[in-house]
Design an enzyme around this catalytic site. Structure first.
Site, short mmCIF file in Angstrom:
data_model
loop_
_atom_site.label_atom_id
_atom_site.label_comp_id
_atom_site.label_asym_id
_atom_site.label_seq_id
_atom_site.Cartn_x
_atom_site.Cartn_y
_atom_site.Cartn_z
N LYS A 53 0.89 -1.18 0.00
CA LYS A 53 0.00 0.00 0.00
C LYS A 53 0.92 1.22 0.00
CE LYS A 53 -1.77 3.07 1.89
NZ LYS A 53 -1.52 4.48 1.45
N CYS A 79 13.87 11.30 5.42
CA CYS A 79 13.87 10.94 6.84
C CYS A 79 15.28 11.02 7.41
CB CYS A 79 13.32 9.55 7.03
SG CYS A 79 14.32 8.33 6.20
N GLU A 125 9.19 17.52 13.79
CA GLU A 125 9.78 17.20 12.49
C GLU A 125 9.12 18.13 11.46
OE1 GLU A 125 8.63 13.46 10.64
OE2 GLU A 125 10.64 13.28 9.79
P1 NAD Z 1 2.53 9.28 6.76
O1 NAD Z 1 2.74 8.69 8.09
O2 NAD Z 1 1.55 10.40 6.63
O3 NAD Z 1 2.04 8.16 5.72
C1 NAD Z 1 2.70 6.92 5.60
C2 NAD Z 1 1.70 5.88 5.13
O4 NAD Z 1 0.67 5.74 6.11
C3 NAD Z 1 1.01 6.23 3.82
O5 NAD Z 1 0.90 5.06 3.03
C4 NAD Z 1 -0.35 6.74 4.26
O6 NAD Z 1 -1.38 6.46 3.32
C5 NAD Z 1 -0.60 5.97 5.55
N1 NAD Z 1 -1.41 6.73 6.51
C6 NAD Z 1 -1.43 8.09 6.65
N2 NAD Z 1 -2.28 8.42 7.65
C7 NAD Z 1 -2.80 7.28 8.14
C8 NAD Z 1 -3.73 6.98 9.18
N3 NAD Z 1 -4.31 7.93 9.91
N4 NAD Z 1 -4.04 5.68 9.42
C9 NAD Z 1 -3.47 4.71 8.69
N5 NAD Z 1 -2.59 4.93 7.69
C10 NAD Z 1 -2.24 6.20 7.41
O7 NAD Z 1 3.97 9.72 6.21
P2 NAD Z 1 4.31 10.55 4.91
O8 NAD Z 1 3.89 11.98 5.10
O9 NAD Z 1 3.84 9.85 3.69
O10 NAD Z 1 5.90 10.45 4.91
C11 NAD Z 1 6.73 11.30 5.65
C12 NAD Z 1 7.08 10.71 7.00
O11 NAD Z 1 7.72 9.45 6.83
C13 NAD Z 1 8.09 11.55 7.77
O12 NAD Z 1 7.70 11.58 9.12
C14 NAD Z 1 9.40 10.82 7.60
O13 NAD Z 1 10.36 11.03 8.61
C15 NAD Z 1 8.92 9.41 7.60
N6 NAD Z 1 9.90 8.53 6.98
C16 NAD Z 1 10.64 7.75 7.81
C17 NAD Z 1 11.60 6.91 7.28
C18 NAD Z 1 12.45 6.05 8.17
O14 NAD Z 1 13.18 5.24 7.65
N7 NAD Z 1 12.38 6.17 9.46
C19 NAD Z 1 11.81 6.87 5.89
C20 NAD Z 1 11.02 7.67 5.07
C21 NAD Z 1 10.06 8.51 5.64
#
Ligand code: NAD
Length: 497
Positions: A173, A281, A382
């Site tokens: 997903k 990230c 962040e």
């Molecule tokens: P996000 O948490 O908003 O979304 C990630 C995934 O979760 C997406 O597929 C989204 O559809 C789903 N999602 C969003 N809200 C949800 C909810 N309420 N319930 C269930 N699923 C939900 O993250 P983003 O904005 O897409 O990405 C940026 C974030 O990801 C930043 O915080 C970044 O630091 C983090 N990130 C971390 C790493 C790591 O390795 N630690 C790597 C890349 C990105």
């Protein structure tokens, strides 16, 4: 308008789309496509396809699985410019950065090509007289991956190549904000010889994610995204009996000691803070300067920021593209306003960019704050945008204390010419990935990637040995071939003689 739909059982899902989201070209601000949002029934169809494919794939030979990965690797090489183009058109990152992302993903596929070696067990002969023991690793079953917007090709590739090479079947997903690359890669894997149903892609939002977390046929979930969602995924998934690894957000510090080569440190900080518009990230978002380092560093940073070319990712001269969506742009701009109101010194203000042809795009020029303190929102949260904060500390120990008090612990770096100080730092710092004169210390595919504290929920990092471990279950077999010499009943506990 084009609608991006799910990829289930080796082909696009053809049923009518009931719910959909919009995908934007961040450089123009225009909607470029619609993306289907999966219903619970559509997630069920993807899981059913993965479940049906599981027995055949789990029993396939290691040679066959490796061969599919080798073929996939070749197809990725041939199509990487096209994948990078898709990334730029939906995420906004500049072409060279997008290509770099695909290359890092390919490295994980190359790692997965070594599955016959990686999955090997151990054997001990004669653990007791005529008794042998051996350990094997077997696939866990149907696995799901839920991924963020910022690396639409690479982060999914941290997961499915290894999971599939280990004999699992997969439901991905991806982020609804830049969904196209996942479908394109699924098509390439089919062309590489992957049987239908082994990799499925469902698009969507919380509805799809919640169905994944509750689905009884999903054995394990890998997640990468923000910390609140990572925590939710971990708690919900594990309470439904699943194995979960959930990587969360970050606030990465770069410590600059007074003896560092300041020109090198300035170059590194600019690339690490503003590359990919800070939407990494592992981006550096806090520069922790020790002693008088800031006085020398800040003029160098300002000079470099002013030369940075911000523009559409498609334009080969652009070094930094737009942010991913208008909502995200407004959030980042709001945090910059907040920083000013809280009393930080905004020494470079990128809030009113003049981008020719990009007037409606989601652009922000690099922002640089000085005199940031740990109580400020711009330090605590962040930001995930092109905003770098300088926190001045009197001593090395103050710098380490600051980092330890932060809730996140994904990446960290130190810049110094003092080998002893660097060694002390890498030993004592409580962060998952550490760079010594390397600002973004992302481990190669054969090491494992992941943070500590609020940057990771679960026990295993992704890819490398820990990735293979996460996608397999261990079993130990103890065997003795019947031998007439051992006839007779013995109720005693076995004595190993
Ligand atoms: P996000 O948490 O908003 O979304 C990630 C995934 O979760 C997406 O597929 C989204 O559809 C789903 N999602 C969003 N809200 C949800 C909810 N309420 N319930 C269930 N699923 C939900 O993250 P983003 O904005 O897409 O990405 C940026 C974030 O990801 C930043 O915080 C970044 O630091 C983090 N990130 C971390 C790493 C790591 O390795 N630690 C790597 C890349 C990105």
């Amino acid at each position: 308008m084009r609608t991006i739909t799910h990829w289930i059982a080796g082909k696009p899902w053809e049923r009518p789309v009931e719910r959909a989201g919009e995908v934007f070209d961040p450089a123009t601000g225009k909607v470029s496509a619609k993306v289907a949002f999966a219903s619970p029934a559509e997630v069920d169809a993807a899981v059913a396809a993965a479940k049906a494919a599981l027995p055949g794939w789990a029993d396939s030979s290691l040679a066959r699985r490796a061969r599919v990965m080798f073929a996939y690797r070749e197809l990725l090489e041939q199509n990487k410019v096209e994948i990078a183009r898709l990334l730029t058109s939906e995420h906004g990152k500049v072409a060279s950065d997008a290509l770099g992302e695909v290359n890092r993903g390919i490295e994980v596929v190359e790692f997965a090509c070594g599955i016959p070696q990686l999955i090997k067990g151990e054997f001990s002969e004669n653990v007791s007289t005529d008794v042998d023991s051996y350990s094997i690793r077997q696939p866990v079953g149907v696995v799901a991956g839920i991924t963020p917007f910022n690396f639409p090709a690479m982060v999914p590739m941290w997961m499915y190549p290894i999971a599939i090479a280990c004999g699992n079947t997969f439901v991905l997903k991806p982020s609804e904000r830049d969904p196209s690359a996942s479908n394109f890669c699924a098509e390439l894997l089919r062309d590489a010889g992957l049987p239908e149903g082994v990799l499925n892609v469902v698009h969507g939002d919380k509805v799809a994610v919640d169905r994944i977390l509750h689905h009884p046929d999903i054995a394990a979930v890998s997640f990468v995204g923000s910390t609140p969602i990572a925590k939710y995924i971990y708690e919900t998934g594990t309470s439904h009996g699943k194995r979960v690894q959930a990587l969360g957000g970050a606030k990465n510090h770069m410590v600059v000691l007074p003896d560092a080569d300041m020109e090198l440190a300035a170059d590194a900080a600019i690339g690490a803070a503003y590359g990919s518009a800070g939407e990494r990230c592992m981006a550096i978002s806090v520069l922790v300067t020790v002693g008088d380092a800031a006085d020398r560093l800040i003029p160098m940073l300002r000079e470099r920021i002013r030369k940075l070319k911000v523009g559409p990712g498609q334009d080969p001269v652009s070094e930094m593209g737009p942010l991913v969506t208008k909502t995200h742009l407004e959030r980042v701009r709001g945090l910059v306003d907040h920083g000013v109101n809280e009393g930080a010194t905004l020494v470079e203000d990128g809030r009113n960019p003049k981008i020719q042809g990009g007037e409606h795009g989601f652009f922000l020029r690099p922002c640089l704050f000085d005199n940031v303190t740990p109580e400020m929102t711009i330090y605590k949260e962040e930001i995930f945008g092109p905003v770098l904060s300088v926190v001045r500390t009197p001593t090395y120990d103050d710098a380490v204390r600051l980092i330890h008090e932060n809730q996140y612990a994904n990446g960290v770096a130190i810049f110094t010419n003092d080998g002893g100080a660097a060694r002390k730092f890498q030993h004592e710092i409580r962060v998952g990935m550490v760079g010594v004169n390397v600002p973004i210390p992302v481990p190669m595919a054969y090491f494992s990637f992941g943070g500590w504290k609020a940057s990771l929920f679960g026990d295993t990092h992704v890819h490398g040995r820990e990735g293979v471990h996460f996608y397999t279950r261990g079993k130990v077999v103890t065997s003795r071939w019947p031998d007439p010499r051992f006839r007779g009943v013995d109720l005693g506990f076995p004595q190993n003689k």
